[in-house]
Design a protein around this motif. Sequence first.
Motif, PDB file in Angstrom:
ATOM      1  N   UNK A 169     -41.091   2.496 -39.930  1.00 12.05           N
ATOM      2  CA  UNK A 169     -41.037   3.958 -39.966  1.00 12.05           C
ATOM      3  C   UNK A 169     -40.114   4.443 -41.086  1.00 12.05           C
ATOM      4  N   UNK A 170     -39.062   3.668 -41.356  1.00 16.44           N
ATOM      5  CA  UNK A 170     -38.135   3.994 -42.443  1.00 16.44           C
ATOM      6  C   UNK A 170     -38.660   3.528 -43.802  1.00 16.44           C
ATOM      7  N   UNK A 171     -39.859   2.942 -43.802  1.00 20.42           N
ATOM      8  CA  UNK A 171     -40.598   2.538 -45.010  1.00 20.42           C
ATOM      9  C   UNK A 171     -39.991   1.339 -45.732  1.00 20.42           C
ATOM     10  N   UNK A 172     -39.186   0.557 -45.022  1.00 19.34           N
ATOM     11  CA  UNK A 172     -38.662  -0.674 -45.592  1.00 19.34           C
ATOM     12  C   UNK A 172     -39.748  -1.736 -45.623  1.00 19.34           C
ATOM     13  N   UNK A 173     -39.541  -2.768 -46.436  1.00 20.07           N
ATOM     14  CA  UNK A 173     -40.354  -3.981 -46.366  1.00 20.07           C
ATOM     15  C   UNK A 173     -39.708  -4.880 -45.324  1.00 20.07           C
ATOM     16  N   UNK A 174     -40.474  -5.259 -44.296  1.00 24.63           N
ATOM     17  CA  UNK A 174     -39.902  -5.915 -43.122  1.00 24.63           C
ATOM     18  C   UNK A 174     -40.487  -7.315 -42.965  1.00 24.63           C
ATOM     19  N   UNK A 175     -39.619  -8.319 -43.075  1.00 25.25           N
ATOM     20  CA  UNK A 175     -40.000  -9.717 -42.893  1.00 25.25           C
ATOM     21  C   UNK A 175     -39.337 -10.219 -41.617  1.00 25.25           C
ATOM     22  N   UNK A 176     -40.094 -10.895 -40.776  1.00 23.09           N
ATOM     23  CA  UNK A 176     -39.547 -11.448 -39.551  1.00 23.09           C
ATOM     24  C   UNK A 176     -39.721 -12.948 -39.481  1.00 23.09           C
TER      25      UNK A 176
ATOM     26  N   UNK B  14     -27.698   0.925 -43.557  1.00 22.94           N
ATOM     27  CA  UNK B  14     -28.621   2.051 -43.462  1.00 22.94           C
ATOM     28  C   UNK B  14     -29.895   1.736 -44.241  1.00 22.94           C
ATOM     29  N   UNK B  15     -30.895   1.290 -43.519  1.00 19.65           N
ATOM     30  CA  UNK B  15     -32.144   0.819 -44.119  1.00 19.65           C
ATOM     31  C   UNK B  15     -32.982   1.989 -44.616  1.00 19.65           C
ATOM     32  N   UNK B  16     -33.567   1.802 -45.790  1.00 20.11           N
ATOM     33  CA  UNK B  16     -34.453   2.830 -46.357  1.00 20.11           C
ATOM     34  C   UNK B  16     -35.604   2.149 -47.091  1.00 20.11           C
ATOM     35  N   UNK B  17     -36.443   2.954 -47.739  1.00 16.30           N
ATOM     36  CA  UNK B  17     -37.657   2.451 -48.384  1.00 16.30           C
ATOM     37  C   UNK B  17     -37.368   1.464 -49.505  1.00 16.30           C
ATOM     38  N   UNK B  18     -36.175   1.481 -50.057  1.00 18.57           N
ATOM     39  CA  UNK B  18     -35.857   0.608 -51.184  1.00 18.57           C
ATOM     40  C   UNK B  18     -35.447  -0.796 -50.765  1.00 18.57           C
ATOM     41  N   UNK B  19     -35.361  -1.029 -49.458  1.00 15.59           N
ATOM     42  CA  UNK B  19     -34.807  -2.285 -48.976  1.00 15.59           C
ATOM     43  C   UNK B  19     -35.874  -3.246 -48.446  1.00 15.59           C
ATOM     44  N   UNK B  20     -35.576  -4.536 -48.595  1.00 19.24           N
ATOM     45  CA  UNK B  20     -36.318  -5.596 -47.923  1.00 19.24           C
ATOM     46  C   UNK B  20     -35.383  -6.245 -46.921  1.00 19.24           C
ATOM     47  N   UNK B  21     -35.811  -6.304 -45.659  1.00 21.04           N
ATOM     48  CA  UNK B  21     -34.954  -6.847 -44.605  1.00 21.04           C
ATOM     49  C   UNK B  21     -35.616  -8.069 -43.983  1.00 21.04           C
TER      50      UNK B  21
END
Length: 323
Positions: free
Chosen positions: A161-168, A135-142
């Motif tokens: 939108x869930x305010x996560x830090x998103x790395x691809x 369950x991804x949230x603002x505190x996570x880096x994915x």
Amino acid sequence: MVKAIRVHTTGGPEVMALEDIEVGQPGPGQARVRHTAIGVNFIDTYFRSGLYKAALPLIPGNEAAGVVEAIGDGVTEVAVGDRVAYLDGPGTYAQARLVKADKLIPLPDGISDETAAAVMLKGLTAQYLLRRTFKVSAEHTVLFHAAAGGVGLIFGQWAKHLRATVIGTAGSAEKVELALKHGYDHVINYRDEDFVARAVELNHGRKVDVVYDSVGTDTFPGSLDVLRPLGMFVSFGQSSGPIPPFDIGILNAKGSLFMTRPSLWAYNPDRETLLAAAAELFELIESGIITVDIRQRFDLKDARAAHEALEGRQTTGATILVP
């Protein structure tokens, strides 16, 4: 009679042939759906190649949208004339098909047939990955591999939108640029850089909370190396080949990691769960938070070319067949 793509022996894209088939009338609990758009996904190639087992002859495909043409006895979920989409495969590479009515999802006015066909498998995959597997949230880096793919472009927008830090990660400059336009904070070209070292650098020296990996062989065990202790490795595909057998002790050695191999069908075992997941997805699309990027369209008769492009990593975003 309607046209359909059939596979009589497993193998490469060349084993797919356009043939006439008889659909017939729906039985109890069934509906006949005339397809207006058909989604193309990497899992379709697994059934065609024999990696995933299915009875032959096989009609590939796992998602489609269309109009209900007829219903069988006892059907209350849909009515003739309803616009619907569904996940049920293999079997969608056809102009029409019989489907269990409880698998059909009525489409809101704000969701086009093409969007629905392109988003059922990919969008609902993003839903369970982000909202239920971890369950991804603002505190996570994915970290998400194949960020410019069909699932990846939806995932990036939803995770942001869930305010996560998103790395691809992606395999070309063009794909990197595309992913950056779809929610990703950073995208690593894995052909030019070590994604493990670069992801840690981008995350200010810290490893990430969760890795979503549909690539398989090419990204393993690097996906484990980039995880923080107690992080989660989510393997949900194998576009470069399956992960080879490994000693489970590696999860302990790398920080008591969690690992899961989820599937869309296990996460949506009944109609109530499926409709709730679809409603959440449709709401985000209708509100403009998620845009569905259909970048390749092929006629049904050209399904072979669609598979060749997909397996050759020549596609970005979503691909559909037009029946």
